[in-house]
Design a protein around this motif. Structure first.
Motif, PDB file in Angstrom:
ATOM      1  N   PHE A  86      49.755 -23.868  53.290  1.00 47.64           N
ATOM      2  CA  PHE A  86      48.579 -22.991  53.256  1.00 47.64           C
ATOM      3  C   PHE A  86      47.372 -23.718  52.662  1.00 47.64           C
ATOM      4  O   PHE A  86      46.247 -23.573  53.137  1.00 47.64           O
ATOM      5  N   LEU A  87      47.607 -24.505  51.613  1.00 44.12           N
ATOM      6  CA  LEU A  87      46.493 -25.247  51.006  1.00 44.12           C
ATOM      7  C   LEU A  87      45.904 -26.245  51.999  1.00 44.12           C
ATOM      8  O   LEU A  87      44.692 -26.387  52.109  1.00 44.12           O
ATOM      9  N   ARG A  88      46.778 -26.903  52.732  1.00 41.23           N
ATOM     10  CA  ARG A  88      46.293 -27.853  53.741  1.00 41.23           C
ATOM     11  C   ARG A  88      45.497 -27.139  54.812  1.00 41.23           C
ATOM     12  O   ARG A  88      44.475 -27.643  55.286  1.00 41.23           O
ATOM     13  N   ALA A  89      45.979 -25.979  55.199  1.00 39.36           N
ATOM     14  CA  ALA A  89      45.257 -25.202  56.211  1.00 39.36           C
ATOM     15  C   ALA A  89      43.874 -24.845  55.682  1.00 39.36           C
ATOM     16  O   ALA A  89      42.873 -24.971  56.383  1.00 39.36           O
ATOM     17  N   TYR A  90      43.823 -24.426  54.408  1.00 38.16           N
ATOM     18  CA  TYR A  90      42.537 -24.052  53.807  1.00 38.16           C
ATOM     19  C   TYR A  90      41.594 -25.250  53.793  1.00 38.16           C
ATOM     20  O   TYR A  90      40.420 -25.141  54.137  1.00 38.16           O
ATOM     21  N   ARG A  91      42.118 -26.404  53.395  1.00 36.95           N
ATOM     22  CA  ARG A  91      41.279 -27.604  53.306  1.00 36.95           C
ATOM     23  C   ARG A  91      40.769 -28.006  54.684  1.00 36.95           C
ATOM     24  O   ARG A  91      39.630 -28.461  54.821  1.00 36.95           O
ATOM     25  N   ALA A  92      41.592 -27.803  55.697  1.00 34.11           N
ATOM     26  CA  ALA A  92      41.146 -28.099  57.052  1.00 34.11           C
ATOM     27  C   ALA A  92      40.032 -27.129  57.454  1.00 34.11           C
ATOM     28  O   ALA A  92      39.010 -27.535  57.993  1.00 34.11           O
ATOM     29  N   LEU A  93      40.228 -25.842  57.127  1.00 41.13           N
ATOM     30  CA  LEU A  93      39.227 -24.826  57.494  1.00 41.13           C
ATOM     31  C   LEU A  93      37.881 -25.118  56.838  1.00 41.13           C
ATOM     32  O   LEU A  93      36.831 -24.863  57.414  1.00 41.13           O
ATOM     33  N   CYS A  94      37.920 -25.645  55.608  1.00 42.62           N
ATOM     34  CA  CYS A  94      36.677 -25.972  54.892  1.00 42.62           C
ATOM     35  C   CYS A  94      35.818 -26.928  55.716  1.00 42.62           C
ATOM     36  O   CYS A  94      34.595 -26.889  55.652  1.00 42.62           O
ATOM     37  N   GLY A  95      36.471 -27.794  56.488  1.00 37.82           N
ATOM     38  CA  GLY A  95      35.725 -28.792  57.242  1.00 37.82           C
ATOM     39  C   GLY A  95      35.381 -28.359  58.661  1.00 37.82           C
ATOM     40  O   GLY A  95      34.716 -29.085  59.378  1.00 37.82           O
ATOM     41  N   TYR A  96      35.853 -27.168  59.076  1.00 39.10           N
ATOM     42  CA  TYR A  96      35.599 -26.709  60.451  1.00 39.10           C
ATOM     43  C   TYR A  96      34.311 -25.897  60.501  1.00 39.10           C
ATOM     44  O   TYR A  96      34.005 -25.150  59.582  1.00 39.10           O
ATOM     45  N   CYS A 156      39.990 -14.698  62.571  1.00 41.02           N
ATOM     46  CA  CYS A 156      39.022 -15.772  62.773  1.00 41.02           C
ATOM     47  C   CYS A 156      37.644 -15.320  62.316  1.00 41.02           C
ATOM     48  O   CYS A 156      36.935 -16.049  61.613  1.00 41.02           O
ATOM     49  N   GLU A 157      37.278 -14.089  62.682  1.00 37.38           N
ATOM     50  CA  GLU A 157      35.967 -13.583  62.283  1.00 37.38           C
ATOM     51  C   GLU A 157      35.872 -13.462  60.769  1.00 37.38           C
ATOM     52  O   GLU A 157      34.877 -13.847  60.158  1.00 37.38           O
ATOM     53  N   ALA A 158      36.958 -12.948  60.166  1.00 33.51           N
ATOM     54  CA  ALA A 158      36.970 -12.798  58.712  1.00 33.51           C
ATOM     55  C   ALA A 158      36.795 -14.153  58.030  1.00 33.51           C
ATOM     56  O   ALA A 158      36.075 -14.284  57.035  1.00 33.51           O
ATOM     57  N   LEU A 159      37.446 -15.175  58.595  1.00 32.22           N
ATOM     58  CA  LEU A 159      37.351 -16.521  58.008  1.00 32.22           C
ATOM     59  C   LEU A 159      35.936 -17.073  58.139  1.00 32.22           C
ATOM     60  O   LEU A 159      35.450 -17.783  57.258  1.00 32.22           O
ATOM     61  N   ILE A 160      35.270 -16.725  59.231  1.00 31.05           N
ATOM     62  CA  ILE A 160      33.908 -17.216  59.442  1.00 31.05           C
ATOM     63  C   ILE A 160      32.938 -16.521  58.479  1.00 31.05           C
ATOM     64  O   ILE A 160      32.092 -17.159  57.867  1.00 31.05           O
ATOM     65  N   VAL A 161      33.117 -15.201  58.323  1.00 35.04           N
ATOM     66  CA  VAL A 161      32.210 -14.425  57.457  1.00 35.04           C
ATOM     67  C   VAL A 161      32.344 -14.863  56.004  1.00 35.04           C
ATOM     68  O   VAL A 161      31.356 -15.122  55.325  1.00 35.04           O
ATOM     69  N   ASP A 162      33.577 -14.910  55.513  1.00 36.01           N
ATOM     70  CA  ASP A 162      33.805 -15.265  54.105  1.00 36.01           C
ATOM     71  C   ASP A 162      35.131 -16.007  54.043  1.00 36.01           C
ATOM     72  O   ASP A 162      36.193 -15.390  54.150  1.00 36.01           O
TER      73      ASP A 162
END
Lengths: 253, 263
Positions: free
Chosen positions: A82-92, A38-44
């Motif tokens: 995975f792509l859907r997950a990425y697209r969701a993360l972009c909006g979080y 989670c931290e890694a996703l937040i940083v980059d």
């Protein structure tokens, strides 16, 4: 004896016991790992997502394998999820990512993706496949046996565990795979299936029950001797047609 | 054999269903990026296994150090294509020669996330040969949508792959060079480098001339067409509109296609 699957009574079944220990250590590890991811996703987001994929590709693919017929379909489904997950993360925002239970969240996306794909497939007539499925797609790990005896053996392998598993309803199939192939905790499985813990348990146990019934049915009475014979020859110390079907199934996957 | 045996075996066999993900899975999700030299300085290029998707100048991202520049690029790419990016080991086939001004057939594009109109406009623009220019209305017609002249302008203004799809070769019908995604000065520089007769075209436009015709072939061309530039002065005729040229008995060039040739 009751179903004795996993968490309820781990001592009853040797393998179940093993899985439970695994699941526990894995879950402890996962919590920390999840936090770090989670931290890694937040940083980059992009670099974090590469770590995220390295961590969960195996799990997502294993479950996807149970939701599709060919290995190629499973790969497509996993990458789409995975792509859907990425697209969701972009909006979080940060706070939302920090609170995500990554693994069940991702597996929920996978199941939704599979469901949407199945729905789309029934609405649209299937177009031509992009390429002919190769032998590898249809039957990884097995070349087509040339001699009739070999082919017969392979036919038997076709009735392996994967094939049997495909006959279960999706929710039971996924529950069984999550529990017994991936060793996930009941609580996490309940999150993925979006049901209460008790319901998750019952999906797992019904799934196992039905699998057992299928294994027994698939073994024709007449062939037991012959198959037993082969089994003892090939794998001394481990007899039984059911076992043979199962190991073939395992090898096939 | 007891039920319990079956159970043990089933759970054991299920354990074997945990599969390794195929090695190609990461590449199906991630796009890659490289940095490459071009006539407008270093550019960042993003591409998938199917082809190039996005190009922006590295300097365009007004930042001091390289890390920030690529972060800005990744952000712009993500906004447009919604895919994660990671660095590539090597550039895609055909990219470097194309950026050096030698268009390579091997270069492929993956513009599937774009709309049909966008894809058609970019495909038409890609057919303009180096050293030549076409008006926006030409692109609209070639893209199968003659009325969408303004839309062509908007599509090219956000061309995801400038330089590779040469939107700098699309100019205004009145002879002005028009806007460019990286600025009008860069547009002029690129056209001059390719050998477009920029000054001559501007001069002709000042006199209301937008087409050149030859009385030896009876063909009318855009002034930048290689055929038009071969016409010797004594055989050259100038026209403001195509209608005038047609009236005078000329037919449209089949190379620069100022109008669709009647079948």
């Amino acid at each position: 004896m009751d179903d004795g699957h996993g968490a309820a009574a781990p001592h009853q079944v040797v393998t179940g016991d093993h899985i439970d220990q695994d699941a526990e250590t894995m879950n402890q590890g996962t919590d920390e790992a999840t936090q770090q991811l989670c931290e890694a996703l937040i940083v980059d987001l992009d670099a974090g997502f590469a770590e995220f994929m390295r961590e969960y590709s195996g799990i997502v693919y294993s479950v996807a394998r149970g939701l599709t017929i060919t290995a190629a379909d499973a790969e497509d489904l996993a990458s789409e999820a995975f792509l859907r997950a990425y697209r969701a993360l972009c909006g979080y925002d940060r706070a939302r990512i920090a609170q995500l239970a990554l693994r069940p969240w991702l597996l929920t996306i996978l199941r939704n993706t599979a469901r949407n794909a199945a729905r789309d497939a029934t609405r649209r007539p299937a177009g031509p496949t992009r390429r002919e499925p190769t032998e590898h797609d249809l039957d990884p790990g097995h070349a087509i046996a040339a001699d009739p005896a070999g082919r017969a053996e392979q036919d038997e392998a076709q009735r392996g565990l994967g094939t049997l598993l495909a006959e279960l309803p999706e929710v039971q199939r996924t529950a069984v795979v999550l529990r017994h192939a991936l060793g996930m905790s009941i609580a996490e499985i309940a999150l993925v299936l979006n049901v209460k813990d008790g319901t998750a348990k019952s999906h797992i146990s019904r799934g196992l029950q039905q699998l057992r019934a299928l294994v027994t049915d698939t073994v024709p009475a007449g062939s037991i001797l012959r198959a037993d014979d082969t089994a003892t020859r090939n794998e001394p110390g481990e007899g039984g047609t059911a076992h043979r079907v199962l190991t073939l199934g395992r090898r096939r996957r | 054999m007891t039920t319990n045996d079956h159970h043990t075996q089933i759970t054991a066999a299920l354990g074997g269903l945990a599969a390794e993900a195929p090695t190609g899975l990461m590449s199906k999700v991630f796009a890659r990026w490289v940095s490459a030299p071009s006539s407008l300085g270093d550019v960042f290029v993003a591409f998938t296994g199917a082809g190039v998707q996005f190009l922006r100048p590295a300097a365009d991202t007004d930042s001091i150090d390289g890390t920030d520049a690529i972060a800005t690029f990744a952000k712009a790419y993500r906004k447009r294509f919604a895919r994660p990016l990671m660095p590539a080991q090597k550039p895609p086939a055909g990219l470097l020669p194309t950026l050096r001004g030698r268009p390579a057939r091997a270069l492929e594009f993956d513009l599937s996330p774009l709309s049909d109109l966008e894809q058609a406009v970019l495909a038409a623009t890609r057919r303009i040969p180096p050293g030549q220019a076409r008006p926006y209305s030409w692109v609209a017609r070639e893209a199968g949508n003659p009325g969408a002249v303004r839309a062509v302008g908007s599509v090219l203004a956000r061309n995801p792959v400038p330089l590779l799809v040469p939107c700098h070769r699309v100019v205004r019908a009145d002879g002005a060079l028009g806007q460019y995604i990286f600025g009008s000065a860069q547009k002029e520089q690129l056209l001059r480098e390719e050998g477009v007769n920029v000054d001559e075209v501007a001069d002709l436009a000042n006199h209301g001339v937008h087409y050149l015709a030859s009385d030896t072939t009876n063909i009318v061309c855009f002034p930048t067409c290689s055929d038009a530039r071969r016409i010797t002065p004594q055989h050259r005729h100038e026209f403001g509109t195509l209608a005038q040229a047609f009236e005078a008995g000329y037919r449209p060039c089949q190379h620069c296609r100022p109008a669709v040739v009647a079948a």
